[in-house]
Design a protein around this motif. Structure first.
Motif, mmCIF file in Angstrom:
data_model
loop_
_atom_site.group_PDB
_atom_site.id
_atom_site.type_symbol
_atom_site.label_atom_id
_atom_site.label_comp_id
_atom_site.label_asym_id
_atom_site.label_seq_id
_atom_site.Cartn_x
_atom_site.Cartn_y
_atom_site.Cartn_z
ATOM 1 N N ARG A 103 0.711 -0.828 0.020
ATOM 2 C CA ARG A 103 -0.067 0.520 0.128
ATOM 3 C C ARG A 103 0.854 1.711 -0.007
ATOM 4 N NH1 ARG A 103 -5.051 0.587 4.253
ATOM 5 N NH2 ARG A 103 -5.623 -1.673 2.928
ATOM 6 N N VAL A 104 0.725 1.938 -0.967
ATOM 7 C CA VAL A 104 1.012 3.472 -1.209
ATOM 8 C C VAL A 104 0.613 4.527 -0.676
ATOM 9 C CG1 VAL A 104 3.011 2.887 -2.136
ATOM 10 C CG2 VAL A 104 0.830 3.402 -3.368
ATOM 11 N N ALA A 105 0.514 5.611 -0.520
ATOM 12 C CA ALA A 105 -0.575 7.107 0.133
ATOM 13 C C ALA A 105 0.516 8.101 -1.353
ATOM 14 C CB ALA A 105 -0.076 7.839 0.531
ATOM 15 N N ASP A 106 -0.543 8.587 -2.422
ATOM 16 C CA ASP A 106 -0.125 9.046 -3.630
ATOM 17 C C ASP A 106 0.028 10.435 -2.565
ATOM 18 O OD1 ASP A 106 -2.689 10.755 -3.479
ATOM 19 O OD2 ASP A 106 -3.964 9.314 -5.353
ATOM 20 N N PRO A 107 0.570 12.324 -2.960
ATOM 21 C CA PRO A 107 0.678 13.194 -3.076
ATOM 22 C C PRO A 107 -0.406 13.534 -2.867
ATOM 23 C CG PRO A 107 2.412 12.741 -4.718
ATOM 24 C CD PRO A 107 1.395 11.449 -5.155
ATOM 25 N N TYR A 108 -1.934 12.933 -2.808
ATOM 26 C CA TYR A 108 -3.102 13.989 -2.646
ATOM 27 C C TYR A 108 -4.055 13.113 -1.803
ATOM 28 C CZ TYR A 108 -0.763 15.825 -7.041
ATOM 29 O OH TYR A 108 -0.060 16.033 -7.761
ATOM 30 N N GLY A 109 -2.791 12.143 -1.502
ATOM 31 C CA GLY A 109 -4.130 11.761 -0.119
ATOM 32 C C GLY A 109 -4.632 10.481 -0.746
ATOM 33 N N HIS A 110 -4.671 10.022 -1.466
ATOM 34 C CA HIS A 110 -5.278 8.566 -1.889
ATOM 35 C C HIS A 110 -4.103 7.818 -1.871
ATOM 36 C CE1 HIS A 110 -8.600 11.028 -3.404
ATOM 37 N NE2 HIS A 110 -7.588 12.050 -4.109
ATOM 38 N N ARG A 111 -5.042 6.822 -1.060
ATOM 39 C CA ARG A 111 -4.192 5.413 -1.008
ATOM 40 C C ARG A 111 -4.465 4.916 -1.700
ATOM 41 N NH1 ARG A 111 -2.211 5.108 4.797
ATOM 42 N NH2 ARG A 111 -2.322 7.196 5.316
ATOM 43 N N TRP A 112 -2.879 4.048 -2.185
ATOM 44 C CA TRP A 112 -3.409 3.054 -3.039
ATOM 45 C C TRP A 112 -3.102 1.487 -3.189
ATOM 46 C CZ3 TRP A 112 -4.863 3.230 -8.423
ATOM 47 C CH2 TRP A 112 -4.963 5.426 -9.099
ATOM 48 N N ILE A 113 -3.066 0.672 -3.085
ATOM 49 C CA ILE A 113 -2.678 -0.546 -2.970
ATOM 50 C C ILE A 113 -3.039 -1.521 -4.121
ATOM 51 C CG2 ILE A 113 -4.041 -3.794 -1.774
ATOM 52 C CD1 ILE A 113 -5.945 -1.970 -0.226
ATOM 53 N N VAL A 114 -1.210 -2.247 -4.456
ATOM 54 C CA VAL A 114 -0.925 -2.277 -5.867
ATOM 55 C C VAL A 114 -0.640 -4.221 -5.615
ATOM 56 C CG1 VAL A 114 0.829 -3.181 -7.341
ATOM 57 C CG2 VAL A 114 1.178 -0.516 -6.140
ATOM 58 N N SER A 115 -1.878 -5.083 -5.746
ATOM 59 C CA SER A 115 -1.835 -6.337 -5.738
ATOM 60 C C SER A 115 -1.453 -7.626 -7.085
ATOM 61 C CB SER A 115 -3.375 -6.460 -5.344
ATOM 62 O OG SER A 115 -4.272 -7.969 -4.974
ATOM 63 N N GLN A 116 -1.377 -8.288 -7.067
ATOM 64 C CA GLN A 116 -1.130 -9.439 -7.788
ATOM 65 C C GLN A 116 -1.863 -10.488 -7.405
ATOM 66 O OE1 GLN A 116 2.588 -9.797 -8.781
ATOM 67 N NE2 GLN A 116 2.870 -11.436 -10.002
ATOM 68 N N PRO A 117 -2.772 -11.035 -7.482
ATOM 69 C CA PRO A 117 -2.864 -12.840 -6.760
ATOM 70 C C PRO A 117 -1.486 -13.708 -7.798
ATOM 71 C CG PRO A 117 -4.870 -11.868 -9.262
ATOM 72 C CD PRO A 117 -3.176 -11.155 -8.752
ATOM 73 N N LEU A 118 -1.222 -14.356 -6.379
ATOM 74 C CA LEU A 118 -0.519 -14.776 -6.078
ATOM 75 C C LEU A 118 -0.789 -16.862 -7.588
ATOM 76 C CD1 LEU A 118 1.229 -15.234 -2.694
ATOM 77 C CD2 LEU A 118 2.362 -14.279 -4.573
#
Length: 118
Positions: A103-118
């Protein structure tokens, strides 16, 4: 017509946000609507998935969102979002529920989960 859901991110400095999302997640701009010099709607695509960005205003204030970007190669996308300036919230790792995620936070206050099925 099929039903679609397109999240919209209200941000301060929409042009800079669009540039960030292009660098961070590979977003391409599909359309842009400007009224009186202000971006009121810009539709972006990432590998066929769509989301929109608009300038925050009194009607649509900037509010945080949590978005999951599921990709075939989480490591490559993770490196890209970090290089673009996103801040790590949770490091990228394999999880026992069957996904490689971070999970990352962008400079605009939003969070992003980068996800890949295993």
């Amino acid at each position: 017509m099929e039903t679609t859901l397109i999240p919209t991110l209200a941000v301060r400095d929409a042009p800079a946000a669009i540039d960030f999302y292009a660098r961070a997640v590979g977003a391409t701009e599909v359309s842009r609507h400007v009224v009186d010099g202000t971006i009121v709607h810009a539709e972006l695509a990432v590998d066929g998935a769509r989301f929109a960005v608009k300038e925050a205003d009194p009607t649509d204030p900037q509010t945080p969102a949590l978005l999951t970007l599921q990709v075939p190669d989480a490591d490559t996308r993770w490196d890209r979002v970090r290089a673009a300036g996103a801040t790590v919230v949770f490091p990228l790792a394999d999880h026992d529920y069957g996904y490689r995620q971070g999970r990352v936070a962008d400079p605009y206050g939003h969070r992003w989960i980068v996800s890949q099925p295993l």
